[in-house]
Design a protein around this motif. Structure first.
Motif, PDB file in Angstrom:
ATOM      1  N   ASP A 239       0.820  -1.221   0.000  1.00 56.46           N
ATOM      2  CA  ASP A 239       0.000   0.000   0.000  1.00 56.46           C
ATOM      3  C   ASP A 239       0.854   1.271   0.000  1.00 56.46           C
ATOM      4  OD1 ASP A 239       0.935   0.265   2.655  1.00 56.46           O
ATOM      5  OD2 ASP A 239      -0.781  -0.839   3.439  1.00 56.46           O
ATOM      6  N   GLY A 240       2.188   1.107  -0.110  1.00 53.41           N
ATOM      7  CA  GLY A 240       3.070   2.270  -0.167  1.00 53.41           C
ATOM      8  C   GLY A 240       3.556   2.740   1.195  1.00 53.41           C
ATOM      9  N   GLY A 241       3.065   2.106   2.263  1.00 47.79           N
ATOM     10  CA  GLY A 241       3.458   2.511   3.617  1.00 47.79           C
ATOM     11  C   GLY A 241       4.745   1.839   4.074  1.00 47.79           C
TER      12      GLY A 241
ATOM     13  N   GLY B  30      -1.322   9.223  16.420  1.00 44.50           N
ATOM     14  CA  GLY B  30      -2.070   8.182  17.123  1.00 44.50           C
ATOM     15  C   GLY B  30      -2.233   6.913  16.315  1.00 44.50           C
ATOM     16  N   ARG B  31      -1.272   6.649  15.425  1.00 46.05           N
ATOM     17  CA  ARG B  31      -1.248   5.414  14.631  1.00 46.05           C
ATOM     18  C   ARG B  31      -2.518   5.229  13.808  1.00 46.05           C
ATOM     19  NH1 ARG B  31       2.045   0.479  16.205  1.00 46.05           N
ATOM     20  NH2 ARG B  31       4.036   1.477  15.904  1.00 46.05           N
ATOM     21  N   ASP B  32      -2.995   6.306  13.228  1.00 50.64           N
ATOM     22  CA  ASP B  32      -4.183   6.237  12.385  1.00 50.64           C
ATOM     23  C   ASP B  32      -3.759   6.206  10.914  1.00 50.64           C
ATOM     24  OD1 ASP B  32      -6.468   6.606  10.917  1.00 50.64           O
ATOM     25  OD2 ASP B  32      -7.318   8.121  12.269  1.00 50.64           O
ATOM     26  N   PRO B  33      -3.838   5.026  10.273  1.00 53.12           N
ATOM     27  CA  PRO B  33      -3.357   4.923   8.881  1.00 53.12           C
ATOM     28  C   PRO B  33      -4.149   5.801   7.909  1.00 53.12           C
ATOM     29  CG  PRO B  33      -4.417   2.877   9.571  1.00 53.12           C
ATOM     30  CD  PRO B  33      -4.330   3.733  10.787  1.00 53.12           C
ATOM     31  N   ALA B  34      -5.404   6.095   8.237  1.00 54.81           N
ATOM     32  CA  ALA B  34      -6.200   6.945   7.339  1.00 54.81           C
ATOM     33  C   ALA B  34      -5.598   8.347   7.289  1.00 54.81           C
ATOM     34  CB  ALA B  34      -7.648   7.004   7.820  1.00 54.81           C
ATOM     35  N   VAL B  35      -5.124   8.823   8.434  1.00 56.10           N
ATOM     36  CA  VAL B  35      -4.489  10.151   8.469  1.00 56.10           C
ATOM     37  C   VAL B  35      -3.203  10.128   7.649  1.00 56.10           C
ATOM     38  CG1 VAL B  35      -3.433  11.901   9.967  1.00 56.10           C
ATOM     39  CG2 VAL B  35      -5.489  10.689  10.732  1.00 56.10           C
ATOM     40  N   ILE B  36      -2.415   9.064   7.781  1.00 51.49           N
ATOM     41  CA  ILE B  36      -1.160   8.960   7.021  1.00 51.49           C
ATOM     42  C   ILE B  36      -1.444   8.907   5.523  1.00 51.49           C
ATOM     43  CG2 ILE B  36       0.864   7.493   6.561  1.00 51.49           C
ATOM     44  CD1 ILE B  36       1.071   8.955   9.204  1.00 51.49           C
TER      45      ILE B  36
ATOM     46  N   GLU C 272      -3.860  10.209   3.948  1.00 51.09           N
ATOM     47  CA  GLU C 272      -4.279  11.545   3.503  1.00 51.09           C
ATOM     48  C   GLU C 272      -3.058  12.481   3.441  1.00 51.09           C
ATOM     49  OE1 GLU C 272      -5.533  15.464   3.555  1.00 51.09           O
ATOM     50  OE2 GLU C 272      -5.279  14.684   5.593  1.00 51.09           O
ATOM     51  N   LEU C 273      -2.217  12.451   4.472  1.00 54.19           N
ATOM     52  CA  LEU C 273      -1.041  13.337   4.503  1.00 54.19           C
ATOM     53  C   LEU C 273      -0.081  13.002   3.367  1.00 54.19           C
ATOM     54  CD1 LEU C 273      -0.227  13.356   8.343  1.00 54.19           C
ATOM     55  CD2 LEU C 273      -1.223  15.242   7.014  1.00 54.19           C
ATOM     56  N   TRP C 274       0.177  11.698   3.172  1.00 53.65           N
ATOM     57  CA  TRP C 274       1.172  11.331   2.160  1.00 53.65           C
ATOM     58  C   TRP C 274       0.619  11.379   0.735  1.00 53.65           C
ATOM     59  CZ3 TRP C 274       3.416  11.271   6.757  1.00 53.65           C
ATOM     60  CH2 TRP C 274       4.788  11.551   6.772  1.00 53.65           C
ATOM     61  N   ALA C 275      -0.698  11.435   0.596  1.00 55.69           N
ATOM     62  CA  ALA C 275      -1.253  11.705  -0.740  1.00 55.69           C
ATOM     63  C   ALA C 275      -0.776  13.101  -1.140  1.00 55.69           C
ATOM     64  CB  ALA C 275      -2.773  11.630  -0.719  1.00 55.69           C
ATOM     65  N   ARG C 276      -0.763  14.005  -0.169  1.00 54.21           N
ATOM     66  CA  ARG C 276      -0.285  15.372  -0.454  1.00 54.21           C
ATOM     67  C   ARG C 276       1.227  15.386  -0.703  1.00 54.21           C
ATOM     68  NH1 ARG C 276      -2.315  18.991   4.355  1.00 54.21           N
ATOM     69  NH2 ARG C 276      -3.748  17.392   5.087  1.00 54.21           N
ATOM     70  N   ILE C 277       1.971  14.682   0.155  1.00 52.05           N
ATOM     71  CA  ILE C 277       3.431  14.652   0.003  1.00 52.05           C
ATOM     72  C   ILE C 277       3.820  14.016  -1.326  1.00 52.05           C
ATOM     73  CG2 ILE C 277       5.572  13.636   0.940  1.00 52.05           C
ATOM     74  CD1 ILE C 277       4.423  15.943   2.627  1.00 52.05           C
ATOM     75  N   ASP C 278       3.199  12.878  -1.653  1.00 48.73           N
ATOM     76  CA  ASP C 278       3.567  12.171  -2.877  1.00 48.73           C
ATOM     77  C   ASP C 278       3.194  12.975  -4.126  1.00 48.73           C
ATOM     78  OD1 ASP C 278       4.655  10.171  -1.352  1.00 48.73           O
ATOM     79  OD2 ASP C 278       2.924   8.823  -1.499  1.00 48.73           O
ATOM     80  N   ALA C 279       2.268  13.934  -3.967  1.00 44.62           N
ATOM     81  CA  ALA C 279       1.914  14.798  -5.102  1.00 44.62           C
ATOM     82  C   ALA C 279       2.780  16.063  -5.108  1.00 44.62           C
ATOM     83  CB  ALA C 279       0.436  15.161  -5.030  1.00 44.62           C
ATOM     84  N   GLY C 280       3.846  16.056  -4.303  1.00 45.82           N
ATOM     85  CA  GLY C 280       4.760  17.194  -4.304  1.00 45.82           C
ATOM     86  C   GLY C 280       4.355  18.309  -3.340  1.00 45.82           C
ATOM     87  N   GLY C 281       3.393  18.026  -2.460  1.00 48.88           N
ATOM     88  CA  GLY C 281       2.922  19.064  -1.535  1.00 48.88           C
ATOM     89  C   GLY C 281       3.575  18.984  -0.167  1.00 48.88           C
TER      90      GLY C 281
END
Ligand SMILES: *Cc1c(COP(=O)(O)O)cnc(C)c1O
Length: 482
Positions: free
Chosen positions: A31-33, A342-348, A350-359
């Protein structure tokens, strides 16, 4: 309790949990994690009391047994004993000095340098990579499988990987490096290896060109599967786990008894080394603060000061005199952020969707930023001028030459230390690896370990290639049995 691993981006209900050996040979989760233990094993007070005074190898076995429960204990013990032995970490030192593997050198009361660079390539990466070499060989032999490790290097990681994998059964290494762009010493370190399972490919281009070829090969899933292409990059979980050990060893060396707390200062790039410190602290090791030291590439310093994580573009990334910390984004950082949110993969996700898109992301006005201090991180950065000044001062004051990366750690450690609390700076390389800057700072070159003297005149084995994915694939086809 059995130890299972989860992905930072995993779906708790659908992603299967893995065992240690299932994630050993891989990199990212599908899943990319990144993989982490489902829960951090704890170090009890009783264990601390019993562990104080153990040899490095015995301590490594005790710590790693908490993460690895699917290799029989006797086998793991043998692998660890073979890895952390004075013969591998001797580096010209006396057998007694070498026995300590990671000796702590007090510069002055309360300020210590944990020597992690006495392995074969003179950098701390050997500490984990050497274990990885032995674990890979063990796991592959058991399964009757082979792996072809493909990577790109600008120096340190590639040589640590080659020295860890040389002569290992079931393992071949194809390492791309930028032709003519590494120092003569770095070239000699890698290219003079005569082991038939090591292939050096010098690409007529820059490091990024080499890195792009590696990414392209990894993206060809059919090729990757057919030739069993693997990686040993810094997100590999076993590397992080192996690094936890020297924090425990360093803690014992810097404290008298287990009620004391110790601070660690860590020259940081991809956040792999200090992530192991974070995990040691989460396991209950009495670490007070973890000092993140960066160079001019200050993505991490910026985050810990401001709550903003903004990876840089390659164009914004500076080439500095502590080159192993020249990173645009910190690949292990996701592991820490997973704990922070808090070990919430949904938050990660969402955050890394932004990072992986260069944000980027900004925690400033969130509860995550308010929670940040409880994790003990403090940060600082240094410049080329700071590095030179620190190398000079350290030499004048303590008669010791430190390398440029360790100097970055030392500079920030001196700014952040508090009275009455031992500060341990992690030495990440020996000055012999970065001669040019040492000469610039001190007007004289660092001493070289005897085994490394004159290595530039040894015969070299490498293949020069154009920037071509196909050429690299053809080379792998010719040399890797399908
Ligand atoms: C790799 C490296 C670092 C950075 O370590 P990370 O785990 O990437 O943070 C620092 N110094 C030296 C000499 C290195 O080789």
């Amino acid at each position: 309790m059995t130890m299972r691993y989860i992905s930072t981006r995993g779906d708790v209900h659908n992603s299967p949990k893995k065992t240690f050996t299932e994630i050993l040979l891989g990199g990212l989760a599908t899943d990319g994690g990144l993989y982490l233990p489902e829960a951090y094993p704890q170090i009890t007070r009783d264990e601390l009391d019993r562990w104080r005074g153990l040899s490095y190898a015995d301590l490594a076995f005790a710590v790693l047994s908490k993460f690895i429960d699917d290799i029989p204990a006797a086998d793991l013990k043998a692998l660890v004993d073979k890895t952390y032995t004075a013969a591998v970490y001797c580096n010209g030192r006396s057998p007694e000095a070498a026995q300590e593997i990671t000796p702590l050198r007090w510069l002055e009361p309360g300020l210590g340098l944990l020597e992690l660079s006495n392995g074969p390539t003179l950098a701390f990466k050997d500490m984990a990579m050497q274990l990885l070499g032995n674990l890979f060989e063990y796991a592959l032999t058991k399964k009757g499988e082979e792996i072809n490790i493909l990577g790109a290097t600008s120096g340190d990681t590639g040589s640590a990987a080659e020295y860890a994998m040389r002569g290992k059964h079931g393992v071949r290494v194809f390492m791309l490096s930028p032709h003519g762009r590494m120092s003569a010493f770095q070239r000699a370190q890698m290219y003079s290896l005569q082991d038939t399972n090591i292939y050096n490919i010098a690409v007529r281009g820059m490091f990024d060109d080499a890195q792009d070829i590696v990414k392209a090969v990894f993206n060809d899933h059919a090729f990757k599967a057919r030739y069993r292409i693997g990686a040993v990059n810094s997100i590999n979980w076993a590397r992080v786990a192996a690094q936890v050990v020297y924090y425990v060893k360093g803690y014992f060396a810097a404290s008298q008894e287990n009620d004391e707390k110790v601070d660690f200062a860590v020259p940081s790039g991809n956040f792999g080394n200090i992530c192991a410190g974070h995990i040691a602290r989460m396991m209950g090791l009495p670490v007070d603060r973890l000092i993140v030291a960066t160079n001019e590439n200050d993505v991490l310093d910026e985050f810990f000061r401001s709550g903003v994580y903004r990876p840089r573009s390659t164009a914004e990334t500076h080439a500095t005199s502590s080159p192993s910390m020249d990173i645009s984004k910190a690949s292990n950082f996701e592991r820490f952020v997973f704990d922070l949110v808090g070990r919430d993969p949904a938050v990660i996700r969402e955050l890394w969707a932004r990072i992986d898109a260069g944000g980027s992301f900004d925690f400033t006005n969130t509860s995550y930023f308010t929670d940040l201090p409880q994790f003990g991180f403090v940060s600082g950065k240094s410049s080329h001028a700071d590095r030179l000044a620190t190398i000079r001062q350290t030499y004048e004051k303590y008669g010791l030459m430190v390398d440029t990366h360790t100097a970055d750690g030392l500079k920030v450690a001196l700014e952040k230390r508090v009275p009455g609390r031992p500060m341990v700076v992690l030495e990440t390389a020996l000055p012999a690896k970065f001669e040019e800057t040492i000469v610039e700072a001190l007007g004289r070159p660092p001493e070289r370990p005897v085994a490394m003297q004159g290595i530039e005149s040894l015969p070299q084995r490498f293949e020069v290639m154009d920037i071509s994915v196909d050429a690299v694939k053809r080379f792998i086809e010719q040399h890797a049995g399908a």
